[in-house]
Write a protein that holds these residues in place. Structure first.
Motif, PDB file in Angstrom:
ATOM      1  N   ASN A 157       8.105  15.071 -25.718  1.00  0.00           N
ATOM      2  CA  ASN A 157       8.090  13.880 -26.573  1.00  0.00           C
ATOM      3  C   ASN A 157       7.947  14.249 -28.043  1.00  0.00           C
ATOM      4  N   ASP A 158       7.202  15.315 -28.319  1.00  0.00           N
ATOM      5  CA  ASP A 158       7.041  15.762 -29.707  1.00  0.00           C
ATOM      6  C   ASP A 158       8.369  16.258 -30.280  1.00  0.00           C
ATOM      7  N   ILE A 159       9.157  16.926 -29.440  1.00  0.00           N
ATOM      8  CA  ILE A 159      10.468  17.413 -29.892  1.00  0.00           C
ATOM      9  C   ILE A 159      11.398  16.239 -30.153  1.00  0.00           C
ATOM     10  N   PHE A 160      11.404  15.302 -29.234  1.00  0.00           N
ATOM     11  CA  PHE A 160      12.314  14.153 -29.312  1.00  0.00           C
ATOM     12  C   PHE A 160      11.680  13.037 -28.479  1.00  0.00           C
ATOM     13  N   PRO A 161      11.439  11.869 -29.051  1.00  0.00           N
ATOM     14  CA  PRO A 161      10.792  10.797 -28.294  1.00  0.00           C
ATOM     15  C   PRO A 161      11.467  10.539 -26.946  1.00  0.00           C
ATOM     16  N   LEU A 162      10.666  10.343 -25.930  1.00  0.00           N
ATOM     17  CA  LEU A 162      11.182  10.215 -24.565  1.00  0.00           C
ATOM     18  C   LEU A 162      12.226   9.115 -24.441  1.00  0.00           C
ATOM     19  N   GLU A 163      12.018   7.999 -25.131  1.00  0.00           N
ATOM     20  CA  GLU A 163      12.980   6.908 -25.027  1.00  0.00           C
ATOM     21  C   GLU A 163      14.332   7.282 -25.637  1.00  0.00           C
ATOM     22  N   LEU A 164      14.294   8.199 -26.645  1.00  0.00           N
ATOM     23  CA  LEU A 164      15.548   8.624 -27.268  1.00  0.00           C
ATOM     24  C   LEU A 164      16.297   9.637 -26.404  1.00  0.00           C
ATOM     25  N   TRP A 165      15.547  10.446 -25.631  1.00  0.00           N
ATOM     26  CA  TRP A 165      16.217  11.331 -24.668  1.00  0.00           C
ATOM     27  C   TRP A 165      17.094  10.489 -23.735  1.00  0.00           C
ATOM     28  N   LYS A 166      16.529   9.378 -23.297  1.00  0.00           N
ATOM     29  CA  LYS A 166      17.238   8.502 -22.361  1.00  0.00           C
ATOM     30  C   LYS A 166      18.389   7.757 -23.045  1.00  0.00           C
TER      31      LYS A 166
ATOM     32  N   ASN B 283      19.682  26.663 -32.429  1.00  0.00           N
ATOM     33  CA  ASN B 283      19.690  25.548 -31.480  1.00  0.00           C
ATOM     34  C   ASN B 283      21.052  25.376 -30.822  1.00  0.00           C
ATOM     35  N   GLU B 284      22.110  25.960 -31.433  1.00  0.00           N
ATOM     36  CA  GLU B 284      23.455  25.870 -30.862  1.00  0.00           C
ATOM     37  C   GLU B 284      23.518  26.514 -29.480  1.00  0.00           C
ATOM     38  N   ALA B 285      22.639  27.486 -29.232  1.00  0.00           N
ATOM     39  CA  ALA B 285      22.655  28.199 -27.955  1.00  0.00           C
ATOM     40  C   ALA B 285      21.842  27.481 -26.878  1.00  0.00           C
TER      41      ALA B 285
ATOM     42  N   GLU C 221      17.004  13.105 -37.921  1.00  0.00           N
ATOM     43  CA  GLU C 221      15.770  12.435 -38.316  1.00  0.00           C
ATOM     44  C   GLU C 221      14.691  12.516 -37.236  1.00  0.00           C
ATOM     45  N   GLU C 222      15.116  12.472 -35.967  1.00  0.00           N
ATOM     46  CA  GLU C 222      14.143  12.390 -34.871  1.00  0.00           C
ATOM     47  C   GLU C 222      13.971  13.694 -34.086  1.00  0.00           C
ATOM     48  N   TYR C 223      15.036  14.495 -33.991  1.00  0.00           N
ATOM     49  CA  TYR C 223      14.985  15.703 -33.159  1.00  0.00           C
ATOM     50  C   TYR C 223      14.339  16.832 -33.960  1.00  0.00           C
ATOM     51  N   ASP C 224      13.130  17.191 -33.590  1.00  0.00           N
ATOM     52  CA  ASP C 224      12.345  18.174 -34.356  1.00  0.00           C
ATOM     53  C   ASP C 224      12.553  19.573 -33.785  1.00  0.00           C
ATOM     54  N   ARG C 225      13.564  20.245 -34.241  1.00  0.00           N
ATOM     55  CA  ARG C 225      13.873  21.593 -33.753  1.00  0.00           C
ATOM     56  C   ARG C 225      12.850  22.618 -34.226  1.00  0.00           C
ATOM     57  N   ASP C 226      12.121  22.287 -35.280  1.00  0.00           N
ATOM     58  CA  ASP C 226      11.114  23.231 -35.785  1.00  0.00           C
ATOM     59  C   ASP C 226      10.045  23.507 -34.740  1.00  0.00           C
TER      60      ASP C 226
ATOM     61  N   PRO D 236      26.179  13.134 -20.575  1.00  0.00           N
ATOM     62  CA  PRO D 236      26.256  14.252 -19.616  1.00  0.00           C
ATOM     63  C   PRO D 236      27.170  15.389 -20.047  1.00  0.00           C
ATOM     64  N   TYR D 237      28.069  15.136 -21.009  1.00  0.00           N
ATOM     65  CA  TYR D 237      29.079  16.130 -21.356  1.00  0.00           C
ATOM     66  C   TYR D 237      29.021  16.580 -22.819  1.00  0.00           C
ATOM     67  N   ASN D 238      28.005  16.131 -23.538  1.00  0.00           N
ATOM     68  CA  ASN D 238      27.975  16.426 -24.971  1.00  0.00           C
ATOM     69  C   ASN D 238      26.529  16.411 -25.472  1.00  0.00           C
ATOM     70  N   THR D 239      26.078  17.527 -26.042  1.00  0.00           N
ATOM     71  CA  THR D 239      24.697  17.592 -26.549  1.00  0.00           C
ATOM     72  C   THR D 239      24.564  17.083 -27.974  1.00  0.00           C
ATOM     73  N   ASN D 240      25.676  16.856 -28.649  1.00  0.00           N
ATOM     74  CA  ASN D 240      25.624  16.490 -30.068  1.00  0.00           C
ATOM     75  C   ASN D 240      24.792  15.237 -30.360  1.00  0.00           C
ATOM     76  N   PRO D 241      24.863  14.170 -29.533  1.00  0.00           N
ATOM     77  CA  PRO D 241      24.057  12.983 -29.841  1.00  0.00           C
ATOM     78  C   PRO D 241      22.557  13.271 -29.912  1.00  0.00           C
ATOM     79  N   ILE D 242      22.117  14.301 -29.186  1.00  0.00           N
ATOM     80  CA  ILE D 242      20.691  14.668 -29.220  1.00  0.00           C
ATOM     81  C   ILE D 242      20.425  15.672 -30.336  1.00  0.00           C
ATOM     82  N   LYS D 243      21.137  16.789 -30.328  1.00  0.00           N
ATOM     83  CA  LYS D 243      20.798  17.867 -31.263  1.00  0.00           C
ATOM     84  C   LYS D 243      21.132  17.532 -32.711  1.00  0.00           C
TER      85      LYS D 243
END
Length: 584
Positions: A386-395, A357-359, A411-416, A400-407
C-alpha cells in the motif's frame, strides 16, 4: 482384409479427431456441415499419412533409430506448446463435463502431433544440393541488395520522413539537447546526433535503418549462395521477405529495436558461419571484424543484448576451444567496452541511468493481481504494498497486458520505496508468489502472452506499427506526402494485409513457432551444434519475456528477421560443412 481394417480404424479415429478438434475451437452445434466435412477430409488425409509414413521410423536419416525417439519427444513437446498457444477463451466448453473437456483436449493434441510429425518428416526429406564453396563478387551482393533497397525505399517515400512515437521523440530530444539518459541505449542517441548534424531530419535515421537491414539481409542470402544454395530458391525467399509487410514498414520507424534486431540477425549469421565451417570462418581478419561489428550492435542497441551476447559467447568459447585466441579477445573487448561506456564515460557525460523499474514488469503485474484477488498476504506485506501504491489503485489501474498504467502513475506510484530497500521488495514479492502461485502464474502468462500465445486473448491487444510522426510533438516534426499515389497504395497494402492476415503476420508467437520448428529440423539433420544458431534469438525471446512491459510487436521484431535465416539453414546438410566461407 488387413487393409480394410486399417482404413476402418483410420475412419473411426479421423471421426473422433474431427469432432474433438472442431469442438476445441467452436461450439459443435454451430459448425456448418460443409466446414465439418472439409475438416474431416483434411484430418483423415493427415491421419492416413501418419500411419502410412510412420514418421521418424522411415525418415531418410542414416541415424534414424537414434533420432527417432528424440524427434517423437520433440513433436510431443511442440504439440503441447501449440495446443496451449492456439487455445482461445473456450467459453463453450465450460458447461461440459471434465470427461468431455479431457477428451476434446487429448484428441486435439493427438491431431496436432500427427500434423507436426508429418511436417518434420517432410522437411527432413529435402535438403540443399551443395557443392564446393565459391567466391562471390560484389555484383552478386547487389543482385539481392538493390531489390530489397528499392522496396524499402518505397515505404520511405510513402511515409516520409519516418514513423516516430514518444520513445522516438525522447531520443530525438536527447540528440539535440545533449541531456543524455540511458533509458534508451545511448549509442543509438549518439548515432541520431551524428547523422542529424549532416541532415537535421528523421529521414536520415530511417534511411540508415533501411540501408543496414537491406545490407544484412542481402549478406544472409549471399552466404547461402556461397555454399551452393540454388539462386532461384534464394530469390524466392528474398521475395517472401519483401512481401511481408513487417519487412517494409519497420525499417522506417525510428526505434532502437530496429537496428538491434538487424544486428541480432547479423550476429546469428556469423554464428552459423562458425558452426557450418567448424570454426574455420574465424581464420579471416574480415570475419573477426564482422563478428566484432555484429557483437557491438547486439550489445549496445538494446539493454537485453548484453546477456544474450555473454551466454552465446560462453558456449562458443567452450565448444570451439581451438579458436580461443580469437574468441576470447573478442569477448573481452565487447564486455570491456560495455563497462567502460556505462562506467567512466557515463560519469564524465553525466548520463542519467535507465529506470530500474523497467525490469520489474512481471513482479508488478503479479503483485497487482494478488491484490485484486485478495490473495494471501500478511498485514505487514499489505501495508508495504500500500505504501508503494494505494491498494485501491492497484485494483483500478491494473491491465493484464500492460504495466504502464501502474508504473507511470508518477504522482501515486512511489518507486523510491522499492529501491531504498530493494531486498525487502524482492523478499515481499517472492513471499506473495509463494503463497499465491496460481494467481502469480496467471499474471505472468497474461503479461507475456505476446511472446508465446498465437491466439491473441479476446481482451488483449497487439501494438503493431506507426506510419506517422507523433502528432503535436514539441519539435514541430511533421510527415510529408511526396507522391500521393505511393502513400495511398502502400497504406492500403498495410491495412488490407493486417485486416486479412493480421492474426498471422502481426503475432510474434507465429514466428516463435516457426523458429522452434526450423531449429528442430536443423538439429535433427546436422546435430546439436546447429542449435547454437538459434540460441541468440531464443535468448532474446526469453529476456523479453522476463521483463515485458506491454504488448508491443517491436520487442520481438527480431523474430521476423531471424526466421528467414533459420528457414534456409534447416535445409543445409552437414555433408558440405568442410573448409572456409570465402570472402571477397
Amino acid at each position: 482384409m488387413n487393409n480394410v481394417l486399417k482404413l476402418m480404424a483410420v475412419f473411426v479415429l479421423s471421426s473422433m479427431l474431427t469432432v474433438c478438434t472442431t469442438f476445441f475451437f467452436y461450439p459443435i452445434r454451430n459448425i456448418s456441415l460443409l466446414v465439418f466435412i472439409t475438416a474431416f477430409i483434411v484430418i483423415s488425409f493427415i491421419t492416413y499419412l501418419f500411419f502410412k509414413w510412420k514418421p521418424f521410423l522411415t525418415t531418410p536419416l542414416e541415424e534414424k533409430n537414434k533420432k527417432g525417439f528424440w524427434l517423437s519427444l520433440t513433436s510431443v513437446l511442440l504439440s503441447s506448446y501449440f495446443l496451449v498457444s492456439i487455445k482461445g477463451e473456450q467459453i463453450h466448453l465450460e458447461d461440459n463435463s471434465v470427461f468431455v473437456n479431457g477428451l476434446t483436449h487429448i484428441f486435439t493434441l493427438l491431431f496436432i502431433y500427427f500434423t507436426i510429425s508429418i511436417t518434420l518428416s517432410l522437411l527432413l526429406r529435402f535438403e540443399f544440393s551443395t557443392r564446393e564453396q565459391k567466391k562471390t563478387s560484389m555484383g552478386r551482393f547487389m543482385v539481392y541488395f538493390i531489390p530489397i533497397l528499392l522496396v524499402l525505399l518505397t515505404y520511405w517515400v510513402a511515409f516520409f520522413p519516418a514513423g516516430m512515437t514518444p520513445d522516438s521523440l525522447a531520443q530525438w530530444d536527447q540528440a539535440h539537447t545533449k541531456d543524455f539518459n540511458d533509458w534508451h541505449p545511448i549509442i543509438f542517441t549518439w548515432i541520431i546526433m551524428l547523422l542529424t548534424g549532416i541532415w537535421d531530419s528523421p529521414a536520415i535515421i530511417s534511411l540508415l535503418q533501411i540501408i543496414v537491414i537491406s545490407s544484412i539481409v542481402s549478406y544472409c542470402m549471399l552466404q547461402f549462395e556461397r555454399i551452393g544454395v540454388s539462386k532461384k530458391f534464394l530469390y524466392t525467399v528474398t521475395a517472401g521477405f519483401l512481401i511481408l509487410p513487417v519487412s517494409g514498414i519497420f525499417p522506417i520507424i525510428i526505434w532502437k529495436d530496429v537496428l538491434y534486431s538487424a544486428f541480432l540477425l547479423l550476429f546469428s549469421i556469423h554464428v552459423f558461419n562458425i558452426v557450418y565451417t567448424r570454426g574455420h570462418w574465424l581464420n579471416n581478419t574480415s570475419s573477426i571484424i564482422g563478428m566484432l561489428s555484429s557483437s557491438f550492435g547486439l550489445v549496445f542497441f538494446r539493454h537485453n543484448g548484453l546477456p544474450v551476447f555473454i551466454v552465446v559467447m560462453l558456449f562458443l568459447l567452450v565448444i570451439y576451444r581451438k579458436k580461443l585466441k580469437v574468441l576470447a579477445p573478442l569477448f573481452i573487448a565487447i564486455v570491456g567496452a560495455y563497462f567502460i561506456l556505462t562506467g567512466p564515460i557515463f560519469k564524465a557525460l553525466d548520463v542519467t541511468p535507465s529506470d530500474p523499474n523497467e525490469a520489474l514488469s512481471i513482479p508488478t503485474q503479479q503483485i497487482a493481481l494478488i491484490v485484486i484477488n485478495n490473495g494471501e498476504m500478511t498485514l505487514e506485506e499489505k501495508e508495504y504494498i500500500n505504501d508503494i501504491f494505494p491498494l485501491e489503485l492497484w485494483k483500478e489501474r491494473y491491465n493484464p497486458y500492460n504495466t504502464n498504467p501502474i508504473k507511470f502513475s508518477w504522482e501515486e506510484y512511489d518507486r523510491d520505496i522499492i529501491f531504498e530497500d530493494f531486498g525487502k521488495y524482492v523478499k515481499t514479492w517472492l513471499s506473495l508468489w509463494w503463497k499465491n502461485p496460481a494467481i502469480a502464474f496467471e499474471a505472468f502468462f497474461d503479461q507475456t502472452s505476446l511472446v508465446w500465445q498465437i491466439n491473441q486473448p479476446e481482451d488483449g491487444y497487439t501494438d503493431t506499427y506507426v506510419t506517422n510522426i507523433y502528432y503535436g510533438n514539441e519539435f514541430g516534426l511533421v510527415d510529408k506526402v511526396i507522391i500521393p499515389s505511393v502513400t495511398e497504395q502502400v497504406a492500403s497494402y498495410l491495412e488490407k494485409t493486417k485486416e486479412l492476415l493480421g492474426f498471422v503476420i502481426w503475432r510474434p508467437a507465429i514466428y516463435l513457432s516457426l523458429i522452434l520448428l526450423f531449429s528442430v529440423v536443423s538439429i535433427a539433420r546436422n546435430g546439436w551444434k546447429y542449435g547454437l544458431v538459434s540460441m541468440p534469438i531464443i535468448l532474446n525471446i526469453l529476456s523479453v519475456m522476463a521483463a515485458l512491459p506491454a504488448q508491443d510487436f517491436r520487442y520481438l521484431y527480431a523474430n521476423t528477421l531471424v526466421v528467414f535465416l533459420l528457414f534456409l539453414m534447416m535445409f543445409v546438410s552437414k555433408k558440405a560443412d568442410q573448409g572456409e566461407l570465402k570472402h571477397e
